[in-house]
Design a protein around this motif. Structure first.
Motif, short mmCIF file in Angstrom:
data_model
loop_
_atom_site.label_atom_id
_atom_site.label_comp_id
_atom_site.label_asym_id
_atom_site.label_seq_id
_atom_site.Cartn_x
_atom_site.Cartn_y
_atom_site.Cartn_z
N TYR A 11 0.85 -1.18 0.00
CA TYR A 11 0.00 0.00 0.00
C TYR A 11 0.89 1.24 0.00
O TYR A 11 2.07 1.17 0.35
CB TYR A 11 -0.90 0.03 1.25
N ALA A 12 0.30 2.37 -0.36
CA ALA A 12 1.01 3.64 -0.29
C ALA A 12 0.49 4.41 0.91
O ALA A 12 -0.72 4.45 1.16
CB ALA A 12 0.79 4.46 -1.56
N LEU A 35 9.03 0.51 2.08
CA LEU A 35 9.84 0.76 0.89
C LEU A 35 9.80 2.25 0.65
O LEU A 35 8.73 2.83 0.44
CB LEU A 35 9.30 0.01 -0.33
N LEU A 36 10.97 2.87 0.70
CA LEU A 36 11.07 4.31 0.46
C LEU A 36 12.13 4.54 -0.61
O LEU A 36 13.32 4.63 -0.31
CB LEU A 36 11.43 5.07 1.74
N PRO A 37 11.71 4.61 -1.87
CA PRO A 37 12.67 4.91 -2.93
C PRO A 37 13.23 6.31 -2.73
O PRO A 37 12.47 7.25 -2.43
CB PRO A 37 11.85 4.82 -4.22
N THR A 38 14.54 6.46 -2.87
CA THR A 38 15.17 7.76 -2.69
C THR A 38 16.08 8.08 -3.87
O THR A 38 16.46 7.20 -4.63
CB THR A 38 16.00 7.80 -1.39
N VAL A 39 16.41 9.36 -4.00
CA VAL A 39 17.38 9.83 -5.00
C VAL A 39 18.36 10.75 -4.29
O VAL A 39 18.01 11.37 -3.29
CB VAL A 39 16.70 10.58 -6.17
N GLY A 59 6.27 12.94 -0.01
CA GLY A 59 5.00 12.79 0.70
C GLY A 59 4.44 11.38 0.70
O GLY A 59 3.32 11.16 1.16
N TYR A 60 5.23 10.40 0.19
CA TYR A 60 4.75 9.02 0.14
C TYR A 60 5.80 8.03 0.61
O TYR A 60 7.00 8.22 0.39
CB TYR A 60 4.33 8.63 -1.29
N CYS A 61 5.33 6.97 1.25
CA CYS A 61 6.15 5.84 1.64
C CYS A 61 5.29 4.60 1.36
O CYS A 61 4.08 4.63 1.55
CB CYS A 61 6.50 5.92 3.13
N PHE A 62 5.91 3.54 0.88
CA PHE A 62 5.17 2.30 0.62
C PHE A 62 5.34 1.37 1.80
O PHE A 62 6.36 1.39 2.48
CB PHE A 62 5.67 1.64 -0.67
N VAL A 63 4.35 0.50 2.01
CA VAL A 63 4.39 -0.42 3.14
C VAL A 63 3.65 -1.69 2.79
O VAL A 63 2.65 -1.66 2.08
CB VAL A 63 3.79 0.25 4.41
N LYS A 64 4.18 -2.81 3.29
CA LYS A 64 3.54 -4.10 3.06
C LYS A 64 2.95 -4.56 4.40
O LYS A 64 3.68 -4.73 5.37
CB LYS A 64 4.56 -5.12 2.55
N PHE A 65 1.62 -4.71 4.41
CA PHE A 65 0.97 -5.16 5.64
C PHE A 65 -0.30 -5.93 5.31
O PHE A 65 -0.84 -5.84 4.21
CB PHE A 65 0.68 -3.99 6.59
N SER A 66 -0.77 -6.69 6.30
CA SER A 66 -2.06 -7.38 6.16
C SER A 66 -3.12 -6.50 6.82
O SER A 66 -2.80 -5.63 7.62
CB SER A 66 -1.99 -8.76 6.81
N GLN A 67 -4.37 -6.74 6.48
CA GLN A 67 -5.46 -5.89 6.96
C GLN A 67 -5.52 -5.76 8.48
O GLN A 67 -5.86 -4.71 9.00
CB GLN A 67 -6.81 -6.38 6.42
N GLN A 68 -5.13 -6.84 9.21
CA GLN A 68 -5.19 -6.73 10.67
C GLN A 68 -4.12 -5.79 11.23
O GLN A 68 -4.21 -5.36 12.37
CB GLN A 68 -5.13 -8.11 11.37
N GLN A 91 -4.66 -1.56 -2.79
CA GLN A 91 -3.33 -2.18 -2.83
C GLN A 91 -2.62 -1.83 -4.13
O GLN A 91 -3.24 -1.52 -5.13
CB GLN A 91 -3.43 -3.68 -2.64
N ILE A 92 -1.30 -1.86 -4.06
CA ILE A 92 -0.45 -1.61 -5.22
C ILE A 92 -0.02 -2.96 -5.77
O ILE A 92 0.42 -3.82 -4.99
CB ILE A 92 0.78 -0.77 -4.81
N PRO A 93 -0.12 -3.17 -7.08
CA PRO A 93 0.30 -4.46 -7.65
C PRO A 93 1.77 -4.76 -7.35
O PRO A 93 2.61 -3.86 -7.40
CB PRO A 93 0.08 -4.27 -9.16
#
Length: 168
Positions: A11-12, A35-39, A59-68, A91-93
């Motif tokens: 998710y974002a 997941l935080l892509p940086t430059v 202004g965005y960071c990605f994260v992998k989590f389950s609904q709980q 969710q993000i593919p």
């Protein structure tokens, strides 16, 4: 509980301004995969220049989590919301996240770029057509800008460099 609801998805997170790294670090501390892509950017102060690392998508960071785990993620300091429609996170593919990870580990230089797709209205931001709005027709090495007159349903097309256009 069904099997899919317990599986982790990407998710974002929309974050407060300049809180992306703080959010990433807090997620890691809680054992949640961020997941935080940086430059790297060259930043100039009055007395010196320094290379700093900034988020690829401000202004965005990605994260992998389950609904709980949604509530603990939302309560992290600096998180504004889980991005989605209404109150439902989207969710993000996996292939989009994998593409970002591959980019991050490659030696190729990369930068943020406006999100452009065929069929969207764009504006020419530099060059002889600056200020002109049109439709993005084709996306390859060079884009094709279609300038239309709706009333008479006629249009003209011109090849244009991707760096010279942006979303309206």
């Amino acid at each position: 509980m069904c099997e899919t609801s317990s599986q982790s998805q990407w998710y974002a997170l929309r974050t407060k301004s300049r809180h992306e790294k703080l959010v990433r670090d807090q997620l890691e501390k809680q054992g949640i995969e961020p997941l935080l892509p940086t430059v790297k950017r060259l930043s100039q102060w009055k007395d010196r220049k320094k290379e700093i690392e900034v988020p690829l998508f401000s202004g965005y960071c990605f994260v992998k989590f389950s609904q709980q785990d949604r509530l603990p993620v939302q309560k992290i300091s600096g998180v504004v919301e889980v991005v989605g429609s209404g109150h439902r996170p989207e969710q993000i593919p996996d292939e989009e996240i994998e593409a970002l990870k591959t980019l991050m580990t490659s030696v190729l230089p990369y930068d943020p770029h406006p999100y452009l797709h065929e069929g969207m209205m764009v504006e020419v931001v530099r060059g002889p057509l600056r200020g002109v709005h049109g439709l993005l027709l084709r996306k390859e090495k060079r884009h094709r800008l279609v300038i239309g007159v709706r009333l008479i349903q006629q249009a003209a097309a011109v090849e244009i460099d991707v760096d010279d256009i942006g979303p309206v």
